[in-house]
Design an enzyme around this catalytic site. Sequence first.
Site, PDB file in Angstrom:
ATOM      1  N   HIS A 281      58.511 -93.862  30.058  1.00  0.00           N
ATOM      2  CA  HIS A 281      58.459 -92.610  30.246  1.00  0.00           C
ATOM      3  C   HIS A 281      59.736 -91.803  29.853  1.00  0.00           C
ATOM      4  O   HIS A 281      60.678 -92.359  30.030  1.00  0.00           O
ATOM      5  CB  HIS A 281      57.936 -92.240  31.845  1.00  0.00           C
TER       6      HIS A 281
ATOM      7  N   ASP B 220      49.421 -93.370  33.394  1.00  0.00           N
ATOM      8  CA  ASP B 220      48.308 -93.616  32.413  1.00  0.00           C
ATOM      9  C   ASP B 220      47.711 -94.916  32.346  1.00  0.00           C
ATOM     10  O   ASP B 220      46.844 -95.431  31.941  1.00  0.00           O
ATOM     11  CB  ASP B 220      48.678 -93.227  31.090  1.00  0.00           C
TER      12      ASP B 220
HETATM   13  C1  SDX Z   1      52.617 -88.871  30.154  1.00  0.00           C
HETATM   14  O1  SDX Z   1      56.584 -86.055  30.413  1.00  0.00           O
HETATM   15  C2  SDX Z   1      55.629 -86.237  31.186  1.00  0.00           C
HETATM   16  O2  SDX Z   1      55.862 -86.127  32.379  1.00  0.00           O
HETATM   17  C3  SDX Z   1      54.316 -86.979  30.680  1.00  0.00           C
HETATM   18  C4  SDX Z   1      53.278 -87.343  31.850  1.00  0.00           C
HETATM   19  C5  SDX Z   1      52.809 -86.218  32.769  1.00  0.00           C
HETATM   20  O3  SDX Z   1      52.468 -86.373  33.887  1.00  0.00           O
HETATM   21  O4  SDX Z   1      52.935 -84.966  32.075  1.00  0.00           O
HETATM   22  O5  SDX Z   1      53.946 -88.187  32.834  1.00  0.00           O
HETATM   23  C6  SDX Z   1      52.139 -88.000  31.312  1.00  0.00           C
HETATM   24  O6  SDX Z   1      52.162 -88.543  29.148  1.00  0.00           O
HETATM   25  C7  SDX Z   1      52.901 -90.372  30.470  1.00  0.00           C
HETATM   26  C8  SDX Z   1      53.338 -91.056  29.305  1.00  0.00           C
HETATM   27  C9  SDX Z   1      51.953 -91.723  28.396  1.00  0.00           C
HETATM   28  N1  SDX Z   1      52.488 -92.142  27.057  1.00  0.00           N
HETATM   29  C10 SDX Z   1      52.403 -93.342  26.847  1.00  0.00           C
HETATM   30  O7  SDX Z   1      52.106 -94.341  27.668  1.00  0.00           O
HETATM   31  C11 SDX Z   1      52.586 -93.865  25.268  1.00  0.00           C
HETATM   32  C12 SDX Z   1      53.686 -94.973  25.176  1.00  0.00           C
HETATM   33  N2  SDX Z   1      54.932 -94.571  25.771  1.00  0.00           N
HETATM   34  C13 SDX Z   1      55.783 -94.174  24.881  1.00  0.00           C
HETATM   35  O8  SDX Z   1      55.400 -93.661  23.603  1.00  0.00           O
HETATM   36  C14 SDX Z   1      56.874 -93.379  25.346  1.00  0.00           C
HETATM   37  O9  SDX Z   1      57.505 -94.156  26.381  1.00  0.00           O
HETATM   38  C15 SDX Z   1      56.991 -91.982  25.748  1.00  0.00           C
HETATM   39  C16 SDX Z   1      56.341 -91.106  24.927  1.00  0.00           C
HETATM   40  C17 SDX Z   1      56.291 -91.927  26.859  1.00  0.00           C
HETATM   41  C18 SDX Z   1      58.332 -91.625  26.089  1.00  0.00           C
HETATM   42  O10 SDX Z   1      59.264 -91.581  24.922  1.00  0.00           O
HETATM   43  P1  SDX Z   1      60.649 -91.422  24.729  1.00  0.00           P
HETATM   44  O11 SDX Z   1      61.199 -90.754  25.891  1.00  0.00           O
HETATM   45  O12 SDX Z   1      60.930 -90.388  23.392  1.00  0.00           O
HETATM   46  O13 SDX Z   1      61.280 -93.082  24.479  1.00  0.00           O
HETATM   47  P2  SDX Z   1      61.535 -93.494  23.023  1.00  0.00           P
HETATM   48  O14 SDX Z   1      60.355 -93.264  22.149  1.00  0.00           O
HETATM   49  O15 SDX Z   1      62.860 -92.990  22.503  1.00  0.00           O
HETATM   50  O16 SDX Z   1      61.619 -95.075  23.399  1.00  0.00           O
HETATM   51  C19 SDX Z   1      62.860 -95.425  24.005  1.00  0.00           C
HETATM   52  C20 SDX Z   1      62.865 -96.896  23.562  1.00  0.00           C
HETATM   53  C21 SDX Z   1      62.557 -96.925  21.862  1.00  0.00           C
HETATM   54  O17 SDX Z   1      63.115 -98.231  21.600  1.00  0.00           O
HETATM   55  P3  SDX Z   1      64.456 -98.299  20.481  1.00  0.00           P
HETATM   56  O18 SDX Z   1      64.244 -97.351  19.647  1.00  0.00           O
HETATM   57  O19 SDX Z   1      65.507 -97.924  21.672  1.00  0.00           O
HETATM   58  O20 SDX Z   1      64.422 -99.690  20.370  1.00  0.00           O
HETATM   59  O21 SDX Z   1      61.741 -97.843  24.059  1.00  0.00           O
HETATM   60  C22 SDX Z   1      60.964 -97.980  23.033  1.00  0.00           C
HETATM   61  C23 SDX Z   1      60.979 -97.409  21.888  1.00  0.00           C
HETATM   62  O22 SDX Z   1      60.575 -98.055  20.878  1.00  0.00           O
HETATM   63  N3  SDX Z   1      59.435 -97.695  23.965  1.00  0.00           N
HETATM   64  C24 SDX Z   1      58.491 -98.447  23.884  1.00  0.00           C
HETATM   65  C25 SDX Z   1      57.566 -97.883  24.768  1.00  0.00           C
HETATM   66  N4  SDX Z   1      57.898 -96.625  25.204  1.00  0.00           N
HETATM   67  C26 SDX Z   1      59.201 -96.661  24.624  1.00  0.00           C
HETATM   68  N5  SDX Z   1      58.369 -99.918  23.401  1.00  0.00           N
HETATM   69  C27 SDX Z   1      57.216-100.424  23.596  1.00  0.00           C
HETATM   70  N6  SDX Z   1      56.243 -99.713  24.459  1.00  0.00           N
HETATM   71  C28 SDX Z   1      56.385 -98.469  24.821  1.00  0.00           C
HETATM   72  N7  SDX Z   1      55.293 -98.011  25.468  1.00  0.00           N
END
Ligand code: SDX
Length: 391
Positions: free
Chosen positions: A270, A327
């Site tokens: 998140h 989710d």
């Molecule tokens: C919602 O914003 C909100 O409040 C949203 C929400 C709401 O109520 O409106 O809470 C609802 O959208 C919840 C999120 C649902 N999405 C998912 O479950 C999709 C999977 N999650 C990710 O794609 C990610 O965690 C996000 C999109 C939620 C957040 O992305 P960020 O903050 O841009 O984080 P990032 O992509 O920069 O990740 C940071 C690191 C990265 O690794 P490095 O590049 O540092 O090596 O963490 C890793 C990412 O690769 N990472 C994950 C991961 N999420 C982040 N690795 C594996 N699995 C994951 N789910």
Amino acid sequence: QTGYVTLDRGYKNTGATQSGITFLDGEEGILRYRGYSIEDLASKATFLEVSYLLIYGELPTAEQYETFVNSIRRHTLVNEDMRKIFDGFPVNAHPMCVLASLVSAMSAFYPDSHEGNGNTDQHIIRLLAKLPTIATWSYKRSLGHPTNYPKNNLDYIPNFLNMMFALPVEEYKVDPVVAEALNVLLILHADHEQNCSTSTVRLVGSSQANIYSSISAGIQALWGPLHGGANQEVIEMLEDIKADGGDVGKYIDMAKNAKTTGFRLFGFGHRVYKNFDPRAKIIKKAADDVLNKLGVNDPVLEIAKGLEEAALNDPYFVQRKLYPNVDFYSGIIYRALGIPTNMFTVMFAIGRLPGWIAQWKEMREQKEPIGRPRQIYTGATLREFVPLENR
Ligand code: SDX
């Protein structure tokens, strides 16, 4: 460039506005709507009470609540001409595509919404009242079943359930366990400060576009798999793991090698919560309760728990503070309630609607300027035009 620009991709460290609606603390895992904790609201309030609270700032008195509920009750019918738009969609159109399109079309049926915004409260009531009705049309048509009309003798959630599951050939009885579970889920999804879809609603509304167009844009943004669309992706991921013998370790490894596998654990991580998403905690507990009460044994629930356990004990996830988000478990409950996977994000939209409305209303009341960020230019420097014959 005049002056200087701070580049902040994805607005990770940018405050876009001041808001008094929702407070969340990502480190402590705290979420409050207008100062009330979601734990309190989810266990003691109805979804429409929470909708009123978010939109108007206070919990309604008994009289205000009755007026609000009755206004909504009297606007659940959708203009029959909307069916002509609906009938134009292919039968397998994704329900989110249909929902965003029909909500956008509402501005054509209520044109005073874009001539100086008309009576905003009236449009707020229409959105809250008609979204559930519209949402059920796709599901019924996907089954080849007739759509159902709303019934004014039913409350908000039972009315939605009846439109989803009633058939002309037999009486549909709303199970109170199902209605209560849905009440909790909708409350937990109701608002979340400046997330992607809410920021979209605010940005579109900041140009003085009408409320229907703004909410329709929010529905489109929510559909994305990184945002609300994740709840559908989670169940599809859990089904894949189940079909693959339930080996969660393999999927943990795939996620850890995201750079090569391109795989992410949907329902994890998140932007703000670097601790447990407080909503995920409540939903995880509710999943056990609801499935037990309904006598549903869903093997993907155990797979989800196994995946969570493995991730929470893996340095890759711990270092990145990746926890289950809202989710991760919600789809398991929706499925137990009989809601199909491709309707999960529609459920998120129904829940988030009062939050989008509240944020849009606040943006307008605060007379926010039109949103228009800048950029760091990285393109070509000045160059002469070359005529076609010389290229
Ligand atoms: C919602 O914003 C909100 O409040 C949203 C929400 C709401 O109520 O409106 O809470 C609802 O959208 C919840 C999120 C649902 N999405 C998912 O479950 C999709 C999977 N999650 C990710 O794609 C990610 O965690 C996000 C999109 C939620 C957040 O992305 P960020 O903050 O841009 O984080 P990032 O992509 O920069 O990740 C940071 C690191 C990265 O690794 P490095 O590049 O540092 O090596 O963490 C890793 C990412 O690769 N990472 C994950 C991961 N999420 C982040 N690795 C594996 N699995 C994951 N789910």
